[in-house]
Design an enzyme around this catalytic site. Structure first.
Site, PDB file in Angstrom:
ATOM      1  N   ARG A  34       0.842  -1.196   0.000  1.00 39.86           N
ATOM      2  CA  ARG A  34       0.000   0.000   0.000  1.00 39.86           C
ATOM      3  C   ARG A  34       0.880   1.250   0.000  1.00 39.86           C
ATOM      4  O   ARG A  34       1.805   1.364   0.808  1.00 39.86           O
ATOM      5  CB  ARG A  34      -0.940   0.013   1.201  1.00 39.86           C
ATOM      6  CG  ARG A  34      -1.960  -1.118   1.146  1.00 39.86           C
ATOM      7  CD  ARG A  34      -2.971  -1.056   2.257  1.00 39.86           C
ATOM      8  NE  ARG A  34      -3.852  -2.224   2.207  1.00 39.86           N
ATOM      9  CZ  ARG A  34      -4.788  -2.505   3.101  1.00 39.86           C
ATOM     10  NH1 ARG A  34      -4.987  -1.697   4.120  1.00 39.86           N
ATOM     11  NH2 ARG A  34      -5.538  -3.590   2.979  1.00 39.86           N
TER      12      ARG A  34
ATOM     13  N   ARG B 113       1.811   1.030  10.153  1.00 40.28           N
ATOM     14  CA  ARG B 113       1.408   1.451   8.806  1.00 40.28           C
ATOM     15  C   ARG B 113       2.606   1.328   7.876  1.00 40.28           C
ATOM     16  O   ARG B 113       3.410   2.243   7.747  1.00 40.28           O
ATOM     17  CB  ARG B 113       0.886   2.887   8.849  1.00 40.28           C
ATOM     18  CG  ARG B 113      -0.016   3.256   7.670  1.00 40.28           C
ATOM     19  CD  ARG B 113      -0.566   4.660   7.844  1.00 40.28           C
ATOM     20  NE  ARG B 113      -1.391   4.785   9.027  1.00 40.28           N
ATOM     21  CZ  ARG B 113      -2.678   4.465   9.084  1.00 40.28           C
ATOM     22  NH1 ARG B 113      -3.290   4.017   7.999  1.00 40.28           N
ATOM     23  NH2 ARG B 113      -3.369   4.595  10.203  1.00 40.28           N
TER      24      ARG B 113
ATOM     25  N   GLU C  82      -6.942  -0.638  15.285  1.00 42.09           N
ATOM     26  CA  GLU C  82      -7.586  -1.544  14.325  1.00 42.09           C
ATOM     27  C   GLU C  82      -6.620  -2.629  13.849  1.00 42.09           C
ATOM     28  O   GLU C  82      -5.470  -2.356  13.509  1.00 42.09           O
ATOM     29  CB  GLU C  82      -8.089  -0.745  13.119  1.00 42.09           C
ATOM     30  CG  GLU C  82      -8.856  -1.585  12.114  1.00 42.09           C
ATOM     31  CD  GLU C  82      -8.361  -1.387  10.687  1.00 42.09           C
ATOM     32  OE1 GLU C  82      -8.297  -2.404   9.973  1.00 42.09           O
ATOM     33  OE2 GLU C  82      -8.048  -0.255  10.296  1.00 42.09           O
TER      34      GLU C  82
ATOM     35  N   SER D 129     -10.735  -5.484   9.513  1.00 41.29           N
ATOM     36  CA  SER D 129     -12.043  -4.990   9.076  1.00 41.29           C
ATOM     37  C   SER D 129     -12.749  -6.122   8.355  1.00 41.29           C
ATOM     38  O   SER D 129     -12.164  -6.740   7.458  1.00 41.29           O
ATOM     39  CB  SER D 129     -11.896  -3.794   8.130  1.00 41.29           C
ATOM     40  OG  SER D 129     -11.533  -2.632   8.828  1.00 41.29           O
TER      41      SER D 129
ATOM     42  N   ARG E 251       0.479  -6.233  12.345  1.00 44.76           N
ATOM     43  CA  ARG E 251      -0.203  -5.603  13.490  1.00 44.76           C
ATOM     44  C   ARG E 251      -0.448  -6.601  14.610  1.00 44.76           C
ATOM     45  O   ARG E 251      -0.458  -6.233  15.787  1.00 44.76           O
ATOM     46  CB  ARG E 251      -1.517  -4.962  13.034  1.00 44.76           C
ATOM     47  CG  ARG E 251      -1.313  -3.758  12.134  1.00 44.76           C
ATOM     48  CD  ARG E 251      -2.563  -2.936  11.957  1.00 44.76           C
ATOM     49  NE  ARG E 251      -2.304  -1.766  11.119  1.00 44.76           N
ATOM     50  CZ  ARG E 251      -3.098  -0.712  11.022  1.00 44.76           C
ATOM     51  NH1 ARG E 251      -4.216  -0.670  11.722  1.00 44.76           N
ATOM     52  NH2 ARG E 251      -2.790   0.303  10.231  1.00 44.76           N
TER      53      ARG E 251
END
Length: 454
Positions: free
Chosen positions: A289, A304, A376, A379, A418
């Site tokens: 990403r 991130r 988070e 999702s 994560r």
């Protein structure tokens, strides 16, 4: 992708869905574009029909030796023939404008989704475990660097910011977490493991809605020959630049931001039987990403990254079963954290915080003692038929009636990096070592603690 017929049938509901997402109503504009498209189609069809009819009349006139009438008709046919390319162009432009606008509109939230402007409108669903309070809790990057097994400085020399080099016990911990997740989902949760490509064409990115809206968030790869063409033609004018843009789009590959792209597109342009559903697919892959909109956020550590490993879950279902499948997927993702004994909470995202393709999303947030907050880690989203329409993915009902669009769902089960962050911060010890969770020890060769090597 939205169906213009559905928008015509209930424009008020469509506009309310957009308002809930913080957008202006668009039904009036879309319907006007569709009317323009229909008019262009009608005008073209009329011209073609008239040309064909007059061609027959020419033959009849000549058979009657009515040369004047034949010449008159031939002149009219010539004028119609000249008008056809312009009418075809008008139809193409109307179609292109309508489709471009439809492609840029997000999915409409389900009715039960809480309405809110941003993350402040999210609603807590439930919690698991008690957040750990540790004396002088360190963040994961402090632990990793002190162990000598997490190297951001060298990674920056190799690749720039938002990369990391893991060594020794942490490299093995990352691998162990991924293997644990994929084994859990395939052996206990009934998902089929897939090893998909990491490079995809634009059509696949469009199908899952990374394109066109999120083009800048993707990493792109090009064959060497294309790069040579770009360099050689870099100084050209507008026409050259347009030609190069077309070359780029025809030849580029996107690095997958998540295996959702490849797994969901496995049913692209297919009609599967209802007996094949639900399809439950999982893959453990690197993901990439650009994080184009994340400047200044989480610049330290592994929260991130541009490159990370992720265990993805995808389900392909019938419309009647997608809501139940959504709950099942959430439970599967949560079970990873339960087995690792990591405290978490699950949130129902509000309309202003949902992803572009989602109709309803649950976020799982894991507790990080070093940060003193929930972050988070997964999702899980149901996309209804939004992606299916973009992919033309359908199923044939058991009753034999005509094909219907499938429903698609996706979720992280989980993001490996994560999860490692959460393990490091929740299992840290006063001496700077990290205890290996019991369920991971078989994947670590029986290792129970990660310590700094002498």
């Amino acid at each position: 992708m939205h169906d213009i017929r559905s928008i015509r049938d209930n424009p008020a509901a469509f506009d309310q869905g957009l308002r809930n997402r913080g957008m202006e109503p668009l039904s009036e504009r879309l319907i006007a574009l569709d009317d323009r498209r229909k008019s262009a189609v009608s005008a073209l069809q009329s011209a073609l029909e008239r040309r064909n009819a007059m061609s027959k009349e020419i033959g009849q006139a000549k058979a009657k030796k009515d040369e004047a009438r034949a010449q008159e008709l031939m002149a009219e046919v010539a004028r119609l023939k000249e008008s056809v390319p312009q009418l075809e162009q008008e139809e193409r432009e109307a179609n292109r404008e309508l489709e471009a606008l439809l492609a840029a509109i997000p999915n409409i939230p389900n009715e039960e989704v809480p309405v809110g402007p941003d993350e402040t409108g999210n609603v807590e669903r439930h919690r698991f475990g008690t957040p750990k309070t540790l004396n002088s809790a360190k963040q994961h990057f402090e632990l990793g660097e002190e162990l000598g097994l997490m190297d951001f400085e060298t990674a920056a020399k190799l690749s720039g910011s938002r990369f990391v080099v893991l060594k020794g016990g942490l490299a093995r911990l990352e691998r162990a977490l991924g293997q644990f997740m994929i084994d859990l989902h395939t052996c206990e949760h009934g998902y089929t493991e897939v090893s998909p490509p990491l490079l995809v064409k634009d059509a696949a990115m469009f199908g899952t809605a990374q394109l066109p809206k999120f083009e800048e968030d993707q990493f792109w790869a090009f064959p060497g020959s294309v790069l040579e063409t770009l360099v050689a033609s870099a100084t050209g004018g507008d026409a050259t630049r347009e030609a190069l843009q077309q070359i780029v789009k025809e030849n580029r590959y996107g690095l997958i931001p998540t295996a959702e792209v490849t797994l969901t597109n496995l049913v692209r342009e297919q009609i599967v039987s209802e007996e094949e559903l639900p399809m439950r697919l999982t893959a453990l892959t690197p993901s990439f990403r650009a994080e184009a909109g994340s400047a200044g956020r989480d610049t330290r550590g592994m929260i991130r990254q541009h490159q990370f490993v992720k265990c993805e879950l995808v389900s392909i279902t019938t419309p009647e079963t997608s809501a139940e499948e959504h709950e099942r997927m959430l439970s599967s993702a949560e079970n990873v954290l339960k087995k690792l004994d990591l405290p978490f909470r699950t949130m129902t995202l509000c309309t202003g915080d949902m992803g572009f393709a989602s109709a309803k999303t649950y976020d799982i947030e894991v507790w990080l003692p070093g940060q003193g907050m929930y972050r988070e880690i997964s999702s899980c989203s149901v996309c209804t038929d939004f992606q299916a329409r973009r992919m033309n993915a359908r199923y044939r009902p058991a009753d034999g009636k005509g094909p219907r669009f499938v429903h698609t769902l996706n979720g992280s089960g989980l993001a490996v990096g994560r999860t490692m962050v959460a393990v490091l911060e929740n299992y840290q010890n006063e001496d700077g070592s990290v205890t290996v969770p019991a369920v991971l020890q078989p994947y670590m060769g029986g290792l129970t603690r990660i310590e700094r090597q002498a």
